[in-house]
Design a protein around this motif. Structure first.
Motif, PDB file in Angstrom:
ATOM      1  N   ASN A  57       0.825  -1.205   0.000  1.00  0.00           N
ATOM      2  CA  ASN A  57       0.000   0.000   0.000  1.00  0.00           C
ATOM      3  C   ASN A  57       0.855   1.248   0.000  1.00  0.00           C
ATOM      4  OD1 ASN A  57      -2.894  -1.056   0.765  1.00  0.00           O
ATOM      5  ND2 ASN A  57      -1.462  -2.120   2.108  1.00  0.00           N
ATOM      6  N   PHE A  88      -1.091  11.697   2.495  1.00  0.00           N
ATOM      7  CA  PHE A  88      -1.717  12.440   3.593  1.00  0.00           C
ATOM      8  C   PHE A  88      -1.521  13.930   3.380  1.00  0.00           C
ATOM      9  CE2 PHE A  88      -2.471   9.110   6.777  1.00  0.00           C
ATOM     10  CZ  PHE A  88      -1.603   8.102   6.376  1.00  0.00           C
ATOM     11  N   PRO A 147      -7.168   3.041   5.572  1.00  0.00           N
ATOM     12  CA  PRO A 147      -6.129   4.015   5.929  1.00  0.00           C
ATOM     13  C   PRO A 147      -5.985   4.193   7.435  1.00  0.00           C
ATOM     14  CG  PRO A 147      -8.115   5.150   5.257  1.00  0.00           C
ATOM     15  CD  PRO A 147      -8.360   3.683   5.013  1.00  0.00           C
ATOM     16  N   GLY A 183      -6.630  -2.508   3.082  1.00  0.00           N
ATOM     17  CA  GLY A 183      -6.937  -1.312   2.316  1.00  0.00           C
ATOM     18  C   GLY A 183      -7.571  -0.201   3.111  1.00  0.00           C
ATOM     19  N   LEU A 193      -5.444   6.205  -0.693  1.00  0.00           N
ATOM     20  CA  LEU A 193      -4.682   4.981  -0.444  1.00  0.00           C
ATOM     21  C   LEU A 193      -4.707   4.158  -1.713  1.00  0.00           C
ATOM     22  CD1 LEU A 193      -4.704   2.690   2.660  1.00  0.00           C
ATOM     23  CD2 LEU A 193      -4.997   1.711   0.388  1.00  0.00           C
ATOM     24  N   GLN A 245       0.124   5.466   0.745  1.00  0.00           N
ATOM     25  CA  GLN A 245      -0.896   6.387   1.227  1.00  0.00           C
ATOM     26  C   GLN A 245      -0.394   7.820   1.128  1.00  0.00           C
ATOM     27  OE1 GLN A 245      -2.386   4.915   4.969  1.00  0.00           O
ATOM     28  NE2 GLN A 245      -4.026   6.390   5.099  1.00  0.00           N
ATOM     29  N   LEU A 259      -4.423  -1.806   7.453  1.00  0.00           N
ATOM     30  CA  LEU A 259      -3.788  -1.258   6.259  1.00  0.00           C
ATOM     31  C   LEU A 259      -3.751  -2.312   5.159  1.00  0.00           C
ATOM     32  CD1 LEU A 259      -2.258   1.133   5.002  1.00  0.00           C
ATOM     33  CD2 LEU A 259      -0.162   0.122   5.908  1.00  0.00           C
ATOM     34  N   GLN A 260      -3.485  -3.553   5.554  1.00  0.00           N
ATOM     35  CA  GLN A 260      -3.411  -4.617   4.557  1.00  0.00           C
ATOM     36  C   GLN A 260      -4.774  -4.912   3.960  1.00  0.00           C
ATOM     37  OE1 GLN A 260      -0.473  -5.376   3.458  1.00  0.00           O
ATOM     38  NE2 GLN A 260       0.136  -3.887   4.983  1.00  0.00           N
TER      39      GLN A 260
END
Lengths: 112, 115
Positions: free
Chosen positions: A32, A36, B103, B101, A49, A34, B98-99
């Motif tokens: 992932n 911010f 935040p 998806g 994300l 992200q 987080l894994q």
């Protein structure tokens, strides 16, 4: 060890301009990424994300792309406004864990 | 829904004193994170919990730092004894996964100044 770099450290643009913020990371084995936003004296607000299976995400005037193989992401802001002035941080997970590694951010100023 | 709540917002204390920072995560979130932000080092993860259990404390700088999560709605980060180099903004964040998806959501932070 994952390292995240954001260039430039600061950016000043006139209102209405389209702009791109850059983020690079050293280990492409991420799940992932992200983006911010941080306003002065405030915490971080999650903008977008992107999971590793995706190439981009969009929210309003924001579009974030991810190129895992090259270790890069960009945040595109269309038709910038003074209210977009803030520090933008990029973060990636470390080795597929819940841990995020952050860049030091790009401080954006949009001038009226 | 209320966001992540941290207290106090500001703390000024003298070197050697004990400092306790508090965090209430978003209800239902399984993960809780403590970060420290400085100009020099940026944002660094100190420790994180999953279902109240510490999972990774490799970012805790030294034994003077300790963190607890006695229940799903409360966590503390304690510094004893405090030193001037501990001056920073400390953030708490929480997430579902987080894994998965989801935040991370951050509180407004505690600005700590050690004199």
């Amino acid at each position: 060890k994952q390292e995240v770099t954001q260039i430039p450290a600061a950016l000043s643009v006139p209102e209405g301009e389209n702009l791109v913020l850059n983020c690079s990371f050293t280990d492409s084995a991420i799940y992932n990424l992200q983006w911010f936003r941080q306003d002065p004296g405030k915490g971080l607000t999650s903008l977008l994300l992107i999971q590793s299976s995706q190439r981009e995400q969009t929210s309003g005037r924001l579009n974030a792309s991810l190129d895992k193989s090259s270790g890069r992401s960009t945040l595109y802001i269309a038709a910038s406004q003074p209210g977009d002035s803030a520090t933008y941080l990029c973060a990636v997970d470390q080795g597929g864990s819940e841990k995020l590694v952050f860049g030091k951010g790009t401080k954006l100023t949009v001038n009226p | 829904d209320a966001g992540v709540i941290q207290s106090p917002r500001h703390e000024v204390t003298e070197m050697g004193q004990e400092v306790t920072l508090r965090c209430k995560p978003i209800s239902g979130h399984d993960y809780l994170f403590w970060y420290r932000q400085t100009m020099m080092r940026g944002l660094e993860l100190l420790i994180y919990f999953n279902n109240n259990v510490p999972i990774d404390d490799s970012g805790m700088p030294e034994d003077r730092f300790s963190a607890k999560m006695p229940n799903a709605s409360f966590s503390t980060l304690k510094i004893q004894p405090s030193e001037p180099r501990d001056s920073a903004v400390y953030f708490c964040a929480s997430s579902l996964s987080l894994q998965g998806g989801q935040p991370q959501h951050f509180g407004d932070g505690t600005r700590l100044s050690i004199l």
